[in-house]
Design an enzyme around this catalytic site. Structure first.
Site, PDB file in Angstrom:
ATOM      1  CD  GLU A   1      -3.029   0.996   2.115  1.00  0.00           C
ATOM      2  OE1 GLU A   1      -3.779   1.935   2.428  1.00  0.00           O
ATOM      3  OE2 GLU A   1      -3.387  -0.121   3.002  1.00  0.00           O
TER       4      GLU A   1
ATOM      5  NE  ARG B   1      -9.885  -0.463   9.838  1.00  0.00           N
ATOM      6  CZ  ARG B   1     -11.259  -0.940   9.406  1.00  0.00           C
ATOM      7  NH1 ARG B   1     -11.762  -1.521  10.032  1.00  0.00           N
ATOM      8  NH2 ARG B   1     -11.617   0.023   8.361  1.00  0.00           N
TER       9      ARG B   1
ATOM     10  CG  PHE C   1      -5.444  -0.547   8.460  1.00  0.00           C
ATOM     11  CD1 PHE C   1      -4.586  -0.344   7.331  1.00  0.00           C
ATOM     12  CD2 PHE C   1      -6.057   0.763   8.973  1.00  0.00           C
ATOM     13  CE1 PHE C   1      -3.705   0.715   7.018  1.00  0.00           C
ATOM     14  CE2 PHE C   1      -5.468   2.010   8.618  1.00  0.00           C
ATOM     15  CZ  PHE C   1      -4.534   1.954   7.771  1.00  0.00           C
TER      16      PHE C   1
ATOM     17  CD  GLU D   1      -8.700  -5.188   6.104  1.00  0.00           C
ATOM     18  OE1 GLU D   1      -7.491  -4.622   6.493  1.00  0.00           O
ATOM     19  OE2 GLU D   1      -9.659  -4.454   6.052  1.00  0.00           O
TER      20      GLU D   1
END
Length: 786
Positions: free
Chosen positions: A253, A331, A365, A742
């Protein structure tokens, strides 16, 4: 148009069990990845010179032997960047090449922040020549004491950002008034992405400062910005292209920015195509990992196990720069509740700056670390009360949809003040507990453990509630481009990246169902920033949600044009035009789809459409720590059975039963693969994958020889995986599906807690067990040495 419209009767549309569009190419070796691209005759190759200390300054850098080495064309430093020598994705705090030819005021030539930090770039005629030359650099340092651990950073007050707090109610008062209280915590290790295809980029210079970069990259638009920044050119001069990735898991990413920008810099300065491919050791040393966390909590609860108040402190090892750590740590806070209603809660996050590689996005994440802490807390409550942990879990679930609106706020509101309207976890858990024979097997295992003094088994069921959307709200958008050709075939392009998960196939199925085409008539082309601009990363499990809806928008524009044209041409009402499989009914006649498209072309009807989608409803007030960061939640549950050797600490997962909610599946075959793969990757993280740094800050687990990922024999011998048949997204997602990238990884938390159950059966301290549950840690927990 409510998302429940009937699908056309297509064998290859939405809901079909289709294999990956490149499956045959994958197994035959015909799939072309970035490293497989034909190499131009004038291609140059690059290699990085890496720092050999974890913290300090470059005192002397003698690169004369590097420049004199055979085949070397140039040795580049940060000074050579025409633009900004920086590849930071959010904060511009990551020099691409740390070495400078010009001394700073203190006479040094660059700051070093971690062992393996890129200092300079060698450009040569061949890759081997560049790599050999890079080893000839003679660099001396003024070393400083590195901060390597969370404890080091906390003691030194070293952070990438101030502590962040999220709260609802008065947690301290609720805990103080609770009949029962417990404190606890654990350390959770990081994880290497270990994608099969490493980091690689090829840059092709063009005229007028144009640069095209073929990159193994999850976020082409961000990479485009970074390359343009380094080259000092407008975004329109840079094109990033990616057809397929050999895995990524978040590791491409932001981490793909440096290889792309470095190759582009070499290509710009030498005027020749340039390639940079990291080998496995370099890749593991240079690129970030999943964040290591330390979690501490204090919980107050009643005698039934109902949580009354909770305070959580999360400490994350972020590494030397910001990268994406703030969003990741946010998160982790968002998922500190997992599936559990918390009447009063306070969560505090510390983002620790250390002299290690900057940690980065990884499947989940930050959410997995937050959930591990939540499940550890539940196990503590159960142990304190002598209850089955599953009973405690059930008593604390968020209210189900039927009563969420009428239930007290404490039973349906998250720590960040979002109302959970779609919590189906109780129903999923009940069905899984029955199908997996949880109660019976728990009794059988207890009896088996009584009869076996050396081997001990454990059984655990854990749930998953995972928020779907980028928590950075503006990223929740996508674009698509659809071209219809005169023969009725379609070419699609969108901002999503195919990295093995089957995104291209799913999106093609969406287009097939929208227009009634066989999927063989639809081709999705490589993602390129000059076709669909300003795209978001293929991350946050949002690939199908965002790009599927953008493609639907484009297809519906084309459908509306064809409908309007057909109605006018054949003098019927638009309501009398219906799209059927590969044909269109216009009043009483049926026309082949390709024939209608040809007629529309001859009538000068536009047969190209740009689609767009922006996720609705989401909003977030960072300062107040309140809002709706997620469009919806994905749910699932897993039962894992583990066995432990009490003499060695060796352990294995024997069986896994999984029931997972994917809404209305776009492709059950692909979704089942994601569920199985996610569980196994999560199992690796929590049971065997261990990152280890030397006291000097050098990563020592930087190859398959020293870093163990799960292999085929580590997979549970028995895996029973089912998609929840009642699944349907309450929100208007693409065909009422749910994200599946995920959430399945967190199903493997049950593997860790099952090992904990086996440790408890052996008379050990299960709460002394940190993750990953390596044999050494398991044995220490059994022996009470934690």
């Amino acid at each position: 148009m409510d998302g429940r419209e009937p699908d056309l009767d297509l064998a290859t549309g939405v809901g079909a069990h289709l294999r990956h569009d490149s499956a045959d190419k994958h197994v035959s070796g015909a799939a072309v990845y970035a490293d497989d691209a034909p190499e131009p005759r004038d291609l140059v190759h690059c290699a990085l010179i890496l720092a050999s200390i974890a913290r300090g300054k470059v005192r002397v850098a003698d690169l004369s032997e590097v420049r004199a080495a055979p085949g070397v064309l140039a040795v580049l430093t940060g000074d050579d960047a025409p633009g900004e020598n920086n590849v930071g994705p959010v904060v511009h705090d990551e020099p691409m090449l740390a070495l400078s030819r010009r001394p700073a005021l203190d006479g040094t030539y660059g700051d070093v922040h971690f062992h393996g930090q890129p200092l300079a770039l060698v450009v040569a005629d061949s890759r081997e020549q560049a790599r050999r030359a890079a080893r000839l650099a003679q660099i001396s340092y003024a070393e400083e004491t590195p901060l390597l651990t969370i404890a080091d950073a906390m003691a030194a007050g070293s952070f990438i950002a101030p502590p962040y707090r999220m709260a609802r109610g008065d947690a301290a008062a609720a805990i103080a008034a609770a009949p029962m209280k417990r404190k606890g915590g654990l350390a959770i290790g990081g994880q290497e992405h270990f994608y099969l295809e490493g980091q690689v980029s090829i840059a092709y210079p063009g005229e007028d400062e144009e640069m095209r970069v073929l990159s193994s990259n999850q976020h082409p638009s961000e990479c485009q910005q970074v390359v343009a920044r380094v080259l000092g050119t407008p975004l329109h001069s840079v094109v990033i292209e990616a057809r397929r990735l050999g895995g990524a898991f978040g590791g491409k990413e932001s981490q793909a920015n440096l290889p792309a920008a470095a190759a582009a810099l070499a290509a710009r300065l030498l005027g020749r195509p340039a390639k940079l491919r990291l080998d496995r050791d370099e890749d593991m040393i240079v690129t970030g990992k999943r964040h290591e966390f330390e979690i501490e909590y204090e919980v107050g609860f009643d005698l039934s196990g109902k949580i009354l108040g909770l305070r959580v402190e999360q400490k994350a090892r972020c590494g030397w720069s910001a990268d994406l750590s703030n969003a990741i740590c946010d998160r982790a806070m968002f998922h500190a509740d997992n599936c559990y209603a918390l009447p009063a809660v306070e969560i505090v996050s510390h983002r620790c700056r250390t002299n290690t590689v900057s940690n980065t996005a990884f499947r989940g994440f930050g959410g997995p670390q937050g959930m591990v802490g939540a499940e550890h807390m539940i196990e503590q409550i159960a142990a304190a009360l002598g209850l089955d942990p599953l009973l405690v879990r059930r008593r604390n679930f968020y209210a189900p949809p039927a009563i969420a609106a009428q239930s007290p706020a404490a039973q349906s509101t998250t720590p960040y003040h979002m109302v959970v309207e779609d919590c189906v976890i109780a129903e999923i858990v009940d069905e899984l507990a029955q199908s997996a024979a949880y109660a019976r097997r728990r009794e059988e295992i207890a009896a088996w453990n009584d009869a076996n003094p050396v081997l001990k088994r454990g059984l655990s069921l854990t749930p998953v509630k995972f928020g779907i959307s980028f928590t950075t709200s503006f990223l929740n958008q996508a674009g698509a481009l659809a071209h219809l050709y005169q023969d009725g075939s379609m070419m699609l392009n969108h901002g999503g990246i195919e990295m093995g998960q089957g995104l291209y196939q799913k999106v093609a199925q969406v287009a097939a169902s929208e227009l009634g085409l066989d999927i063989g008539k639809i081709k999705i082309t490589a993602t390129r920033t000059d076709k669909v601009p300003n795209t978001s990363a293929t991350a946050a499990s949002s690939g199908s949600d965002l790009n599927g809806m953008a493609v639907r928008d484009a297809c519906r524009q084309l459908k509306e044009r064809l409908t309007r044209f057909a109605a006018e041409k054949y003098a019927v009402a638009e309501a009398d035009v219906a799209f059927l499989p590969n044909r269109v009914r216009v009043g009483a006649r049926e026309i082949e789809f390709a024939a209608l498209v040809k007629e529309a072309y001859l009538a000068r009807i536009q047969l190209s459409a740009a689609g767009f989608y922006a996720t609705p409803k989401i909003h977030w007030d960072k300062e107040a720590a309140q809002g709706r960061p997620f469009y919806y939640f994905a749910y699932g549950a897993a039962v894992s059975e583990a066995i432990v050797d009490t003499l060695t600490g060796e352990n294995k997962i024997l069986r896994a039963d999984i029931l997972h909610d994917v809404g209305k599946s776009l492709n059950p075959a692909l979704d089942l693969g994601q569920i199985e793969g996610g569980y196994v990757q999560g199992m690796g993280w929590l049971t065997m994958e261990e990152l280890w740094w030397s006291p000097a800050g050098a990563l020592k687990t930087h190859a398959p020889s020293t870093y163990k990922i799960p292999c085929a024999s580590d997979r549970p011998d028995q895996m029973n995986i089912k998609i929840w048949p009642k699944g349907e997204n309450r929100e208007l997602t693409i065909r009422r599906s749910k994200a599946v990238g995920e959430p399945p990884l967190m199903l493997a938390i049950s593997a860790f807690t099952a090992i904990g159950e086996a440790v408890r059966a052996a008379g050990g301290d299960r709460f002394a067990l940190d993750a990953p549950a390596t044999p050494e840690r398991v044995l220490a927990a059994i022996q009470g040495r934690g």
